[in-house]
Write an enzyme that holds these catalytic residues in place. Structure first.
Site, short mmCIF file in Angstrom:
data_model
loop_
_atom_site.label_atom_id
_atom_site.label_comp_id
_atom_site.label_asym_id
_atom_site.label_seq_id
_atom_site.Cartn_x
_atom_site.Cartn_y
_atom_site.Cartn_z
N ASN A 111 3.72 -5.51 -4.21
CA ASN A 111 4.17 -4.39 -3.38
C ASN A 111 5.68 -4.25 -3.36
OD1 ASN A 111 3.37 -6.92 -2.06
ND2 ASN A 111 4.34 -6.08 -0.24
N GLN A 154 -2.19 -2.59 -4.10
CA GLN A 154 -1.16 -1.73 -4.69
C GLN A 154 -1.54 -1.17 -6.06
OE1 GLN A 154 1.44 -0.52 -3.19
NE2 GLN A 154 1.57 -1.84 -1.40
N SER A 170 -7.37 -1.12 -0.06
CA SER A 170 -7.06 -0.54 1.24
C SER A 170 -6.94 0.99 1.13
CB SER A 170 -5.73 -1.13 1.73
OG SER A 170 -5.30 -0.50 2.91
N GLY A 171 -7.40 1.71 2.17
CA GLY A 171 -7.44 3.17 2.12
C GLY A 171 -6.09 3.87 2.18
N HIS A 172 -5.18 3.33 3.01
CA HIS A 172 -3.99 4.14 3.28
C HIS A 172 -2.93 4.10 2.18
CE1 HIS A 172 -1.02 1.02 4.85
NE2 HIS A 172 -2.12 0.31 4.81
N THR A 231 -19.78 -1.80 14.40
CA THR A 231 -20.17 -0.43 14.06
C THR A 231 -19.19 0.13 13.04
OG1 THR A 231 -21.15 -0.16 16.22
CG2 THR A 231 -20.61 1.87 15.03
N CYS A 280 6.49 -4.49 6.14
CA CYS A 280 6.11 -5.50 7.12
C CYS A 280 7.27 -6.44 7.41
CB CYS A 280 4.94 -6.33 6.61
SG CYS A 280 3.69 -5.35 5.82
C1 LIG Z 1 -0.33 -6.16 -1.72
C2 LIG Z 1 -0.78 -5.86 -0.33
N1 LIG Z 1 -1.79 -6.54 0.20
C3 LIG Z 1 -2.25 -6.29 1.43
C4 LIG Z 1 -1.67 -5.33 2.22
C5 LIG Z 1 -2.19 -5.09 3.57
O1 LIG Z 1 -2.96 -3.92 3.61
P1 LIG Z 1 -3.25 -3.19 5.00
O2 LIG Z 1 -1.99 -2.51 5.40
O3 LIG Z 1 -4.36 -2.25 4.71
O4 LIG Z 1 -3.65 -4.27 5.96
C6 LIG Z 1 -0.58 -4.59 1.71
C7 LIG Z 1 0.11 -3.59 2.55
O5 LIG Z 1 1.26 -3.30 2.37
C8 LIG Z 1 -0.13 -4.86 0.41
O6 LIG Z 1 0.88 -4.19 -0.12
#
Ligand SMILES: Cc1ncc(COP(=O)(O)O)c(C=O)c1O
Length: 414
Positions: free
Chosen positions: A152, A180, A200-202, A238, A326
């Site tokens: 990332n 990613q 991951s969706g977002h 759920t 993060c």
């Molecule tokens: C490589 C990687 N793994 C895991 C995550 C975590 O995903 P989520 O935000 O859906 O918890 C991210 C989020 O930035 C990511 O870049």
């Protein structure tokens, strides 16, 4: 003022087509998929359709291999902890890498506290580990290898296929975090040779708060949360029906458009890399020059505070990030940048620019126009560059007042 969003690795806007699909499952078809009446059956049908969409997108051989979760972080935890505890009798050793997201690293740290032993493989200067490193780290107690597909922070793509061959030969389970990479480069569980995979969706124009875990049929694994029988008892609770529908639609669209998006964005990426290295001295491209995500650009600018650069770009309407979302806000430099050998001081000057389908050539031009004066201004103000007369050669990383330097001598630094 022009507004440019260049932070797609942090999150993406939800595609209107995704929103449209989801809306029906928030209002009209609001049933609980566990209910056997018509409302419930409608919701169940939608969940199972999305499961098929995810399975198809990543080449899973059956829908039963897909479990929906609340996010990438939860999927990483489920994959790693679930394998660790299910295979506890066989061994207690896990191999991972210094490039991983904290969702993997913090989970492994916690397992260490619980009696597992973890090897964190060091990275090369581009942020990669080799299959040989993995092979050398394997012991007769190794039960899991977890290596991310694409990073990332620096966009580097790991040699997953080669690593999975090592894992297969030793019959060790292999997990990859593909949060990613999905939708940007091909992700096929058989071609990659993985047993577990996180998405991951977002990050793919779906909503926040939805993720999925792939688990190959026959993999020895146990749940980490307990409750009702949802998701084949793998992930009780759920179901987030609208989120699941959104993820299904998003991953379908992401894989359909992947090659076209990658082609367009990689041209922008290469232009930004070339021009920034040309125009701004004392700049380091972080991550692999070729083996990197098509939408991903990352640099470290010497004598710069990343946070100040981020704020000045923000004032010009450009959203980028410094390190990962993060960790930005924390004073600690990114663990990935220090793991590729950069000093803390250099790592503090990091910029990550991640493009997406909304970006245009004009966005790129605007960024290339706005960035150099900001860097110049910050360097003028910076105590770090006091008395510094940086070398004007392209991509030079040398801070040398006398300018009598030999470039080779500094190459060891990272
Ligand atoms: C490589 C990687 N793994 C895991 C995550 C975590 O995903 P989520 O935000 O859906 O918890 C991210 C989020 O930035 C990511 O870049």
């Amino acid at each position: 003022m022009r507004k440019v969003y260049f932070d797609h690795s942090a999150t993406t806007p939800v595609d209107p087509a995704v929103v449209e699909e989801m809306m029906k499952y928030l209002t009209e078809h609001f049933g609980n998929p566990s209910s056997i009446h018509a409302f419930g059956r409608e919701a169940r049908k939608a969940v199972e359709k999305a499961r098929q969409q995810v399975a198809t997108a990543i080449g899973a051989s059956s829908v039963g291999e897909i479990s929906f979760t609340s996010c990438g972080t939860e999927s990483d935890n489920m994959a790693i902890r679930g394998v660790a505890y299910a295979n506890r009798q066989k061994g207690n050793h896990i191999i991972t890498t210094a490039a991983e997201h904290s969702a993997v690293l913090a989970c492994c740290k916690q397992l260490e506290r619980e009696g597992f032993s973890v090897t964190v493989l060091p990275l090369d200067e581009y942020g990669r580990v080799t299959a040989q490193q993995v092979a050398d780290a394997i012991t007769d107690k190794t039960i899991l290898i977890s290596v991310m597909h694409a990073n990332n922070e620096i966009g580097t793509i790991m040699p997953i296929r080669e690593i999975s061959e090592v894992a297969r030969a030793k019959r060790i389970l292999f997990h990859t975090d593909a949060v990613q990479s999905v939708g940007k480069i091909p992700v096929n569980v058989d071609e990659l040779g993985v047993d577990l995979l996180t998405l991951s969706g977002h990050k793919i124009y779906g909503p926040k708060g939805i993720g999925a875990m792939y688990i190959r049929k026959g993999t020895f694994w146990q749940p980490i949360t307990f409750g009702g029988g949802q998701e084949r008892r793998r992930r009780p609770g759920t179901e987030n029906v609208a989120g699941i529908v959104g993820l299904g639609k998003a991953i379908e669209m992401a894989t359909e458009n992947m090659y076209a998006d990658a082609e367009r964005l990689s041209k922008y990426r290469d232009r930004i890399i070339t021009e920034v290295l040309e125009k701004i001295p004392n700049t380091i491209l972080t991550g692999h020059p070729q083996e990197r995500l098509p939408n991903h650009v990352s640099f470290c600018f010497r004598f710069i505070e990343g946070e100040s650069m981020l704020l000045m770009l923000d004032m010009k309407g450009i959203a980028i990030s410094s390190g990962s979302a993060c960790t930005s806000g924390s004073l600690e430099p990114s663990h990935v940048l220090t793991a590729i050998g950069l000093s803390k001081e250099v790592a503090h000057g990091s910029l990550r620019l991640t493009m997406g389908k909304i970006n245009t050539e004009e966005d790129v031009e605007y960024f290339l126009e706005v960035l150099p004066p900001i860097i110049e201004r910050l360097r003028e103000m910076s105590p770090l560059s006091e008395g510094c007369n940086p070398c004007a050669c392209s991509s030079c990383t040398v801070h040398d007042d006398d300018h009598h330097h030999d470039h080779g001598e500094f190459e060891d630094e990272f």
